[in-house]
Write an enzyme that holds these catalytic residues in place. Structure first.
Site, PDB file in Angstrom:
ATOM      1  N   LYS A 177       0.790  -1.335  -0.041  1.00 34.36           N
ATOM      2  CA  LYS A 177      -0.027  -0.132  -0.062  1.00 34.36           C
ATOM      3  C   LYS A 177       0.848   1.174  -0.020  1.00 34.36           C
ATOM      4  O   LYS A 177       0.355   2.359   0.502  1.00 34.36           O
ATOM      5  CB  LYS A 177      -0.874   0.119   1.196  1.00 34.36           C
ATOM      6  CG  LYS A 177      -1.915  -1.136   1.309  1.00 34.36           C
ATOM      7  CD  LYS A 177      -2.380  -1.729   0.316  1.00 34.36           C
ATOM      8  CE  LYS A 177      -3.298  -1.008  -0.479  1.00 34.36           C
ATOM      9  NZ  LYS A 177      -3.723  -1.688  -2.083  1.00 34.36           N
ATOM     10  N   HIS A 181       7.522  -7.262  -2.114  1.00 40.64           N
ATOM     11  CA  HIS A 181       7.249  -6.878  -0.768  1.00 40.64           C
ATOM     12  C   HIS A 181       7.850  -7.588   0.333  1.00 40.64           C
ATOM     13  O   HIS A 181       7.888  -7.320   1.296  1.00 40.64           O
ATOM     14  CB  HIS A 181       5.656  -6.999  -0.266  1.00 40.64           C
ATOM     15  CG  HIS A 181       4.582  -5.937  -0.914  1.00 40.64           C
ATOM     16  ND1 HIS A 181       5.000  -4.671  -1.429  1.00 40.64           N
ATOM     17  CD2 HIS A 181       3.284  -6.436  -1.270  1.00 40.64           C
ATOM     18  CE1 HIS A 181       3.680  -4.596  -2.120  1.00 40.64           C
ATOM     19  NE2 HIS A 181       2.890  -5.371  -2.291  1.00 40.64           N
ATOM     20  N   SER A 211      -4.809   2.701   4.054  1.00 37.35           N
ATOM     21  CA  SER A 211      -5.068   2.016   2.932  1.00 37.35           C
ATOM     22  C   SER A 211      -4.946   0.402   3.064  1.00 37.35           C
ATOM     23  O   SER A 211      -5.986  -0.086   2.256  1.00 37.35           O
ATOM     24  CB  SER A 211      -3.794   2.454   2.038  1.00 37.35           C
ATOM     25  OG  SER A 211      -3.922   1.976   0.628  1.00 37.35           O
TER      26      SER A 211
HETATM   27  P1  A3P Z   1      -4.991   4.456  -1.059  1.00 38.65           P
HETATM   28  O1  A3P Z   1      -5.718   3.455  -0.782  1.00 38.65           O
HETATM   29  O2  A3P Z   1      -4.591   5.646  -0.080  1.00 38.65           O
HETATM   30  O3  A3P Z   1      -5.787   5.591  -2.086  1.00 38.65           O
HETATM   31  P2  A3P Z   1      -0.166  -0.227  -3.849  1.00 38.65           P
HETATM   32  O4  A3P Z   1      -0.242   0.006  -5.182  1.00 38.65           O
HETATM   33  O5  A3P Z   1       1.321  -0.215  -3.216  1.00 38.65           O
HETATM   34  O6  A3P Z   1      -0.910  -1.553  -3.274  1.00 38.65           O
HETATM   35  O7  A3P Z   1      -0.553   1.044  -3.142  1.00 38.65           O
HETATM   36  C1  A3P Z   1      -2.102   1.171  -3.450  1.00 38.65           C
HETATM   37  C2  A3P Z   1      -2.248   2.941  -2.941  1.00 38.65           C
HETATM   38  O8  A3P Z   1      -1.625   3.692  -4.141  1.00 38.65           O
HETATM   39  C3  A3P Z   1      -3.764   3.234  -2.970  1.00 38.65           C
HETATM   40  O9  A3P Z   1      -3.614   4.244  -1.707  1.00 38.65           O
HETATM   41  C4  A3P Z   1      -3.838   3.630  -4.255  1.00 38.65           C
HETATM   42  O10 A3P Z   1      -4.942   4.725  -4.264  1.00 38.65           O
HETATM   43  C5  A3P Z   1      -2.473   4.588  -4.369  1.00 38.65           C
HETATM   44  N1  A3P Z   1      -2.187   4.840  -5.747  1.00 38.65           N
HETATM   45  C6  A3P Z   1      -2.316   4.130  -6.728  1.00 38.65           C
HETATM   46  N2  A3P Z   1      -1.960   4.831  -8.006  1.00 38.65           N
HETATM   47  C7  A3P Z   1      -1.824   5.921  -7.733  1.00 38.65           C
HETATM   48  C8  A3P Z   1      -1.291   7.021  -8.394  1.00 38.65           C
HETATM   49  N3  A3P Z   1      -1.262   7.104  -9.936  1.00 38.65           N
HETATM   50  N4  A3P Z   1      -1.155   8.321  -7.787  1.00 38.65           N
HETATM   51  C9  A3P Z   1      -1.536   8.130  -6.460  1.00 38.65           C
HETATM   52  N5  A3P Z   1      -1.594   7.188  -5.481  1.00 38.65           N
HETATM   53  C10 A3P Z   1      -1.906   6.028  -6.223  1.00 38.65           C
END
Ligand code: A3P
Length: 282
Positions: free
Chosen positions: A48, A98, A128
């Protein structure tokens, strides 16, 4: 939550992971059969922290254009593959992981593979992560926020604890020229500059117009619109998915109580104070 302990950390045991998942066996195969390649690129993060986001623009940089990679990062997810499948991937491999530092194969460090470490402030990671485990049916988790908050603080979440994850990667790699650290908040504030940093780290000499286009095409709104190609069909309880949820700095304020925030701050302050690691929370 469906998690099991192996090599001192917690791992998911859902069926969407290979073999269902026998982590002891996976690590045994990793120890015995995995060979890093000098042209591998590893993108490491705690869950996340912006893994999907970085996968998107790093692929653009690899491909030399600003087109969406249009596939799920899970196809390149190290821990989601059997080791023989990783061995069969053509070079240059981009491997998303991860893995905590102490479970990462040393061969990756010894062969001087490039690694990009993505970090995000732990309050937003926690909020998140809560939505992530509640949103994916296979976790079978229906605890409330207060319950999840305690799990996160105790480190009893997937790949946990967050603190040792970031501290270990940072202390072992901060002086390693083959490792680049990127922070989610810095990317939010200036995506263009951070994509350019990555391009330079990877030895690319693109002009600023291309980097600017990559930043435009990997911003949150564009990626959310194109989310279907990047989510695994059927894993989320809602059609909205959770890989592209809000994409903001500071959403934690909608979850943390004042008392939780004070407790969290005290732990983070104590644990990070001698590391030089700092995070932005808004
Ligand atoms: P939130 O749940 O706070 O919205 P991962 O890819 O490591 O699983 O992380 C997911 C988080 O990154 C989520 O956060 C998601 O919305 C956010 N995220 C994904 N794409 C993004 C982007 N282009 N810009 C900013 N945040 C992004």
């Amino acid at each position: 939550m469906l998690l099991c302990r192996c090599r001192g950390h917690l791992w998911p045991t859902m069926e969407l992971w290979p073999k269902g998942y026998d982590w002891n066996k996976w690590f045994e195969e990793l120890d015995n059969n995995f060979a890093a390649r000098p042209d591998d690129l590893y993108i490491a993060s705690f869950p996340k922290s912006g893994h999907h986001w970085s996968f998107e623009f790093i692929n653009m940089i690899y491909n030399g254009n600003a087109d969406s990679v249009n596939k799920s990062k899970l196809e390149n997810f190290f821990e989601m593959h059997e080791i023989r499948e990783i061995e069969e991937m053509p070079s240059p491999r981009i491997l998303m992981t991860h893995l905590p530092y102490d479970t990462m194969p040393q061969d990756v460090i010894n062969k001087k593979c490039k690694i990009i470490c993505i970090m995000r402030n732990p309050k937003d990671v926690c909020a998140s992560h809560f939505n992530h485990v509640r949103g994916i049916a296979e976790y079978k988790y229906d605890g409330d926020w207060n319950h999840f908050f305690e799990l996160f603080l105790k480190g009893e979440v997937e790949n946990g604890p967050w603190l040792s994850h970031v501290k270990d990667w940072w202390t072992h790699c901060k002086d390693n020229p083959n490792v680049l650290f990127l922070k989610y908040e810095d990317m939010k504030h200036d995506l263009f500059a951070n994509i350019k940093r990555v391009g330079e780290f990877l030895g690319k000499t693109y002009d600023d117009d291309l980097y600017r286009k990559m930043a435009e095409n990997s911003n949150f709104d564009v990626m959310k619109k194109n989310a279907k190609a990047k989510e695994l069909p059927g894993i989320f309880k809602t059609t909205d998915g959770t890989f592209f949820r809000k994409g903001k700095i500071g959403d934690w304020k909608n979850y943390f109580t004042v008392a939780q925030n004070e407790r969290f701050d005290a732990v983070i302050e104590k644990e990070l104070k001698d590391t030089g690691l700092k995070f932005q929370y808004e």
